[in-house]
Design an enzyme around this catalytic site. Structure first.
Site, PDB file in Angstrom:
ATOM      1  CB  CYS A  87       2.543  11.754   8.817  1.00 16.57           C
ATOM      2  SG  CYS A  87       2.223  13.309   7.939  1.00 16.57           S
TER       3      CYS A  87
ATOM      4  CG  HIS B 281       1.207  16.838   7.078  1.00 12.57           C
ATOM      5  ND1 HIS B 281       0.970  16.389   8.346  1.00 12.57           N
ATOM      6  CD2 HIS B 281       0.222  17.729   6.813  1.00 12.57           C
ATOM      7  CE1 HIS B 281      -0.102  16.976   8.843  1.00 12.57           C
ATOM      8  NE2 HIS B 281      -0.586  17.796   7.921  1.00 12.57           N
TER       9      HIS B 281
ATOM     10  CB  CYS C  50       0.133  14.155  12.577  1.00 13.15           C
ATOM     11  SG  CYS C  50      -0.123  13.952  10.790  1.00 13.15           S
TER      12      CYS C  50
ATOM     13  CD  GLU D 292       5.720  13.982   8.798  1.00  5.90           C
ATOM     14  OE1 GLU D 292       5.669  13.942  10.039  1.00  5.90           O
ATOM     15  OE2 GLU D 292       5.180  14.899   8.135  1.00  5.90           O
TER      16      GLU D 292
END
Length: 144
Positions: free
Chosen positions: A80, A47, A77, A49
């Site tokens: 993260c 991801h 999410c 992040e």
């Protein structure tokens, strides 16, 4: 946020959901950047992040990112958000809200959960229309 949107476009062009992230220090110096790489790297934790946090930690020489701000185009999410809390990031600024999987105030609020060992200041909805449109347009193109 504009730089995060540029990074998100790179993810989208590579076939990943267009999400981009930037970590800056107290002085506004960029320490790390990232965008979604789940598809290109076959990495379930690829991801934006996580990629930005890893890059910033390498530059700082420490996992502890106290005093840093993570700017991301989509509400983080749960995975993260957990990484953000564990990295001791001080602030998260995000664009579009994620009503299906957001963990910064929409579905959950992991970042501000007082039961955890660290809480994060959250500023949501920055350039919300533009960041949201970037995602909507990408998904519309994929459906064609």
């Amino acid at each position: 946020m504009r730089r995060a949107m540029e990074l998100a476009a790179r993810a989208g062009a590579a076939g990943d959901v267009p999400v981009g992230a930037v970590v800056v220090d107290d002085d506004g110096v960029v320490l790390g950047e990232g965008f979604n790489t789940r598809e290109v790297d076959a990495d379930p934790v690829g991801h934006a992040e996580v990629n930005a946090l890893r890059a910033a930690a390498r530059v700082r020489g420490s996992w502890n990112l106290s005093g840093c701000t993570l700017v991301v185009t989509l509400e983080p999410c749960t995975m993260c958000a957990g990484a953000i809390v564990n990295a001791r990031v001080s602030r998260v600024v995000f664009g579009a809200w994620d009503e299906k999987a957001g963990a910064a105030g929409s579905v959950r609020d992991v970042l501000r959960d007082a039961r955890l060992n660290h809480t994060v200041e959250v500023i949501g909805g920055v350039l919300e229309e533009e960041t949201g449109a970037q995602l909507v347009e990408w998904f519309e193109q994929r459906r064609l």
